[in-house]
Design an enzyme around this catalytic site. Structure first.
Site, PDB file in Angstrom:
ATOM      1  N   ASP A  81       0.848  -1.201   0.000  1.00 10.37           N
ATOM      2  CA  ASP A  81       0.000   0.000   0.000  1.00 10.37           C
ATOM      3  C   ASP A  81       0.889   1.259   0.000  1.00 10.37           C
ATOM      4  O   ASP A  81       1.917   1.295   0.689  1.00 10.37           O
ATOM      5  CB  ASP A  81      -0.867  -0.056   1.281  1.00 10.37           C
ATOM      6  CG  ASP A  81      -1.947   1.011   1.325  1.00 10.37           C
ATOM      7  OD1 ASP A  81      -2.393   1.449   0.255  1.00 10.37           O
ATOM      8  OD2 ASP A  81      -2.360   1.376   2.448  1.00 10.37           O
ATOM      9  N   ASN A 259     -10.110   0.657   0.137  1.00  9.21           N
ATOM     10  CA  ASN A 259      -9.103   0.526   1.199  1.00  9.21           C
ATOM     11  C   ASN A 259      -9.672   0.873   2.571  1.00  9.21           C
ATOM     12  O   ASN A 259     -10.226   1.962   2.761  1.00  9.21           O
ATOM     13  CB  ASN A 259      -7.949   1.491   0.924  1.00  9.21           C
ATOM     14  CG  ASN A 259      -7.038   1.002  -0.179  1.00  9.21           C
ATOM     15  OD1 ASN A 259      -7.408   0.130  -0.955  1.00  9.21           O
ATOM     16  ND2 ASN A 259      -5.854   1.558  -0.244  1.00  9.21           N
TER      17      ASN A 259
HETATM   18  P1  13P Z   1      -8.901   4.787   6.027  1.00 10.99           P
HETATM   19  O1  13P Z   1      -8.006   5.609   6.887  1.00 10.99           O
HETATM   20  O2  13P Z   1     -10.164   5.503   5.689  1.00 10.99           O
HETATM   21  O3  13P Z   1      -9.168   3.442   6.606  1.00 10.99           O
HETATM   22  O4  13P Z   1      -8.135   4.548   4.628  1.00 10.99           O
HETATM   23  C1  13P Z   1      -7.137   3.578   4.522  1.00 10.99           C
HETATM   24  C2  13P Z   1      -6.380   3.637   3.259  1.00 10.99           C
HETATM   25  O5  13P Z   1      -6.731   4.326   2.321  1.00 10.99           O
HETATM   26  C3  13P Z   1      -5.176   2.820   3.175  1.00 10.99           C
HETATM   27  O6  13P Z   1      -4.479   3.011   1.985  1.00 10.99           O
HETATM   28  O1  G3H Z   2      -3.155   4.816   3.955  1.00  9.54           O
HETATM   29  C1  G3H Z   2      -2.506   4.552   4.912  1.00  9.54           C
HETATM   30  C2  G3H Z   2      -2.796   3.499   5.886  1.00  9.54           C
HETATM   31  O2  G3H Z   2      -3.852   3.848   6.724  1.00  9.54           O
HETATM   32  C3  G3H Z   2      -1.524   3.128   6.595  1.00  9.54           C
HETATM   33  O3  G3H Z   2      -1.250   3.857   7.731  1.00  9.54           O
HETATM   34  O4  G3H Z   2       1.188   4.371   7.555  1.00  9.54           O
HETATM   35  O5  G3H Z   2       0.037   4.336   9.771  1.00  9.54           O
HETATM   36  O6  G3H Z   2       0.455   2.208   8.553  1.00  9.54           O
HETATM   37  P1  G3H Z   2       0.205   3.690   8.437  1.00  9.54           P
HETATM   38 ZN    ZN Z   3      -4.604   5.033   1.235  1.00 12.35          ZN
END
Ligand code: 13P
Ligand code: G3H
Ligand code: ZN
Length: 313
Positions: A81, A259
């Site tokens: 991600d 997501n």
């Molecule tokens: P949320 O913070 O809305 O759960 O989105 C997560 C996300 O886009 C991770 O890439």
């Molecule tokens: O889009 C991002 C996700 O919510 C990941 O968050 O970088 O704190 O793991 P993080």
């Molecule tokens: Zn995201």
């Protein structure tokens, strides 16, 4: 069954539903998500952020995802991600662990975003790895100071058409008014659905919605009840997520990957807090995180049903 992202999303694109992409950084999150996928026979995307890799290590996370995928017949995608750092994305591709990566060049000007994305697409496709790219600034609609700024920073449909053609990416993350985290909207939740329809018509590609957590009022209340020691106690009442009705509209308008991270964090920590409050003397971590795993399953089952991917695996 471990699978690349492209065929899973192409099927969703044809079938007009969305597949849930859930962030993992530990065993219980992954098991909680997989229990939901098994119960509903749904395809699922397990994804790891850069922060999750820093926390748990790429190898541990890959081992969890690979074991999870081997145990089921339904498709499981292991996805990186928000790969903002090209060297991390290259490492993920070369590791052989990931069946899909996101190269997030959205902070770059258009030309540079195309350049970095194209390079990753070539490397990933040589190894059978799919690529999600991003165009536009993922931020709440009210975050923009003027309509002109909003128009300049949300995904432009014509630019998206060009970007997809020039990069060859398999899926495109769009900016239509969602934001990451639990504070997404200052007023009533709002997304630019007409813009989304135009992007879909222009790209004809699987589209991805980031920042899609619903921030369930019940979970918000559970956090507020125990808020005395929470750093942002006073802000919890202002947390707003994307409503189920908006998610349905977004899926109908062409979103095929959704997501979710914040909703899992909220459910997980609310369950941990409640387990500890019920039994303050416990020293058995299983009694603390076991209920959190079950809470994650409940949330994910709700999402899969909402996204329309139950029994599509
Ligand atoms: P949320 O913070 O809305 O759960 O989105 C997560 C996300 O886009 C991770 O890439
Ligand atoms: O889009 C991002 C996700 O919510 C990941 O968050 O970088 O704190 O793991 P993080
Ligand atoms: Zn995201």
């Amino acid at each position: 069954m471990l699978t690349a992202l492209a065929p899973v999303l192409q099927k969703a694109h044809r079938g007009r539903y969305a597949v849930g992409a859930f962030n993992i950084n530990n065993l219980e999150l992954a098991q909680g998500i997989m229990a939901a996928a098994e119960k509903l026979r749904a395809p699922v995307i397990l994804q790891t952020s850069e922060g999750a890799i820093d926390y748990a290590g790429m190898e541990y996370l890959a081992a969890i995802a690979w074991v999870a995928a081997e145990r089921v017949k339904t498709p499981v995608v292991f996805h990186l991600d928000h790969g903002k750092n090209p060297s991390l994305v290259e490492r993920a591709i070369k590791s052989g662990f990931y069946t899909s990566v996101m190269i997030d060049g959205s902070h770059h000007p258009y030309k540079e975003n195309v350049r970095v994305t194209k390079k990753i697409v070539a490397m990933a496709h040589r190894r059978g790895v799919s690529v999600e790219a991003e165009l536009g600034a993922i931020a709440g609609i009210e975050d923009f100071v003027s309509v002109a700024e909003r128009d300049a920073r949300l995904t432009n449909p014509e630019e998206a058409r060009r970007f997809v053609r020039e990069t060859g990416c398999d899926a495109l993350a769009v900016a239509i008014g969602t934001a990451h985290g639990v504070f997404k909207f200052k007023g009533a939740p709002k997304l630019d659905i007409p813009r989304l329809r135009k992007i879909k018509a222009a790209t004809k590609l699987p589209l991805v919605l980031h920042g899609a957590s619903g921030v369930d009022p019940k979970l918000r209340a559970a956090l507020k009840d125990h808020c005395d020691d929470l750093h942002d106690c006073n802000r919890v009442k202002d947390a707003r997520g994307v409503s189920d009705a908006l998610i349905r509209q977004a899926v109908r308008a062409g979103i095929n990957k959704i997501n979710i991270d914040s909703d899992l964090r909220l459910a997980f920590t609310a369950a941990v807090r409640s387990a500890l409050m019920k039994d303050v003397k416990t020293v058995d971590p299983r009694k603390v995180v076991g209920p959190a795993r079950d809470a994650v399953t409940d949330v994910v089952m709700g999402k899969m049903t909402l996204f329309g991917c139950a029994r599509k695996g």
